[in-house]
Design an enzyme around this catalytic site. Sequence first.
Site, PDB file in Angstrom:
ATOM      1  N   GLU A 105       0.948  -1.279   0.167  1.00  0.00           N
ATOM      2  CA  GLU A 105       0.127  -0.027   0.206  1.00  0.00           C
ATOM      3  C   GLU A 105       0.929   1.255   0.005  1.00  0.00           C
ATOM      4  O   GLU A 105       1.923   1.294   0.472  1.00  0.00           O
ATOM      5  CB  GLU A 105      -0.791   0.200   1.310  1.00  0.00           C
ATOM      6  CG  GLU A 105      -2.002  -1.041   1.437  1.00  0.00           C
ATOM      7  CD  GLU A 105      -2.668  -0.776   2.676  1.00  0.00           C
ATOM      8  OE1 GLU A 105      -3.138  -1.766   3.225  1.00  0.00           O
ATOM      9  OE2 GLU A 105      -2.716   0.214   3.216  1.00  0.00           O
ATOM     10  N   CYS A 147       3.120   8.285   1.770  1.00  0.00           N
ATOM     11  CA  CYS A 147       3.306   7.324   2.531  1.00  0.00           C
ATOM     12  C   CYS A 147       3.748   6.007   2.149  1.00  0.00           C
ATOM     13  O   CYS A 147       2.788   5.554   1.273  1.00  0.00           O
ATOM     14  CB  CYS A 147       2.530   7.268   3.577  1.00  0.00           C
ATOM     15  SG  CYS A 147       3.057   6.100   5.004  1.00  0.00           S
ATOM     16  N   CYS A 174       5.683  -7.477   7.168  1.00  0.00           N
ATOM     17  CA  CYS A 174       6.810  -6.909   7.998  1.00  0.00           C
ATOM     18  C   CYS A 174       7.130  -8.004   9.136  1.00  0.00           C
ATOM     19  O   CYS A 174       6.221  -8.645   9.900  1.00  0.00           O
ATOM     20  CB  CYS A 174       6.186  -5.634   8.770  1.00  0.00           C
ATOM     21  SG  CYS A 174       7.549  -4.784  10.071  1.00  0.00           S
ATOM     22  N   CYS A 221       4.508  -5.617  15.358  1.00  0.00           N
ATOM     23  CA  CYS A 221       4.072  -4.982  16.428  1.00  0.00           C
ATOM     24  C   CYS A 221       2.555  -5.409  16.391  1.00  0.00           C
ATOM     25  O   CYS A 221       1.680  -5.392  15.607  1.00  0.00           O
ATOM     26  CB  CYS A 221       3.919  -3.516  16.105  1.00  0.00           C
ATOM     27  SG  CYS A 221       5.618  -2.881  15.894  1.00  0.00           S
ATOM     28  N   CYS A 259      -0.672  -3.731  14.805  1.00  0.00           N
ATOM     29  CA  CYS A 259      -0.352  -3.473  13.696  1.00  0.00           C
ATOM     30  C   CYS A 259      -0.965  -4.570  12.413  1.00  0.00           C
ATOM     31  O   CYS A 259      -0.548  -5.513  12.578  1.00  0.00           O
ATOM     32  CB  CYS A 259       1.064  -2.849  13.236  1.00  0.00           C
ATOM     33  SG  CYS A 259       1.494  -2.795  11.670  1.00  0.00           S
ATOM     34  N   CYS A 310      -2.840   1.480   8.502  1.00  0.00           N
ATOM     35  CA  CYS A 310      -1.955   1.028   7.411  1.00  0.00           C
ATOM     36  C   CYS A 310      -2.111  -0.318   7.382  1.00  0.00           C
ATOM     37  O   CYS A 310      -1.926  -1.056   8.512  1.00  0.00           O
ATOM     38  CB  CYS A 310      -0.394   1.513   7.761  1.00  0.00           C
ATOM     39  SG  CYS A 310       0.896   0.839   7.048  1.00  0.00           S
TER      40      CYS A 310
END
Length: 344
Positions: A91, A105, A112, A116, A119, A332
């Site tokens: 994205e 952004c 990832c 976290c 997230c 996100c």
Amino acid sequence: MKEFLISQSAEQLTQWCENEGFPKFRARQLLQWIREKLLIEPEKMLNLPETLRQKVKEHFFAPSMSVAEVASSADGVSKLLLELHDGEHIEMAIIPAGDGRVTFCLSTQVGCPVGCRFCASGKNGLKRNLLTGEILEEFLLGCQYLGKRCDNIVFMGIGEGLLNCNELFPALEMLTAPEGFALAPRRITVSTSGYVPGMLKFAGLQKEYNLAVSLHAPDEETRSKIIPDTLRFPIQEILSAVDNYREKAGRMVTLEYTLLAGINDSDAQAEALGRLAYAHHAKVNLIPYNSTGTTFRRPSRERIESFERAARATGAVVTRRIERGSGKNAACGQLRIKAEEKLS
Ligand code: SF4
């Protein structure tokens, strides 16, 4: 695998043109299309001979990705879901400010590895790193969608950018080189979850890029509730790397702090955060949590305001991120997660 047209240097393109039997000035024309007119589709480069356009298409990714979906919110933020050449998705967001400036952004990885807990992007781990050409194409597709260049770039999309230095740094170089896309380094911010080896490498560039570190907690115990052990570095090491960055790059570092109700939003934590920021000459940026369907909650408005006051009372510089892109796909990584679910 094909090479990326967008990441070719002037020398590489000149050499390629010569090898393919085209005069050198064709490389200059190609570069004009890419860097001035922000186009990489050879079929649109109308002053080039058909044979050259054909060769470019055969030899290079131009582009390697396409816009699969756009989600726009009432406040003008657009999120682009991009489909990569291997079917993966990332994205990017286009964020206009009131003064007419526009920030992109961008993502640095597919998924990832940091994970976290609040997230969506870290939910299913890391699929792969983005390549330099893909990072640059994100920028370019964003410019094409917007119809002009952006003013600022933040690498705060999907991924831990400083775990992908080998691909990210050449992209930064191309974005800022006067003969590249000529953006000022001060207009680019790289965000990290506090990956210390990457922060040290980034400082080693000695360029005026901005660094934003997602601290999220002023103490280890609280931080461990938010960021899993695998890639979490001790706060003291992170803050030493912050000092090192400020000294080498000459830029004040921002400590990003996602406010999570009942986890890291007490006044005592605000004071501890403010003291750390003040001692390390860093700014604090508070980000009230934007739900991604986890068990975390956003603190009440009163709690957020109280936290901000308590942090500011320590003398630290504290800002609060203005909420943008609200709506069901705002956080996100959510568009990408939805695209993956559709495919599975
Ligand atoms: S917040 Fe950033 S570092 Fe953490 S999992 Fe999400 S993308 Fe990765």
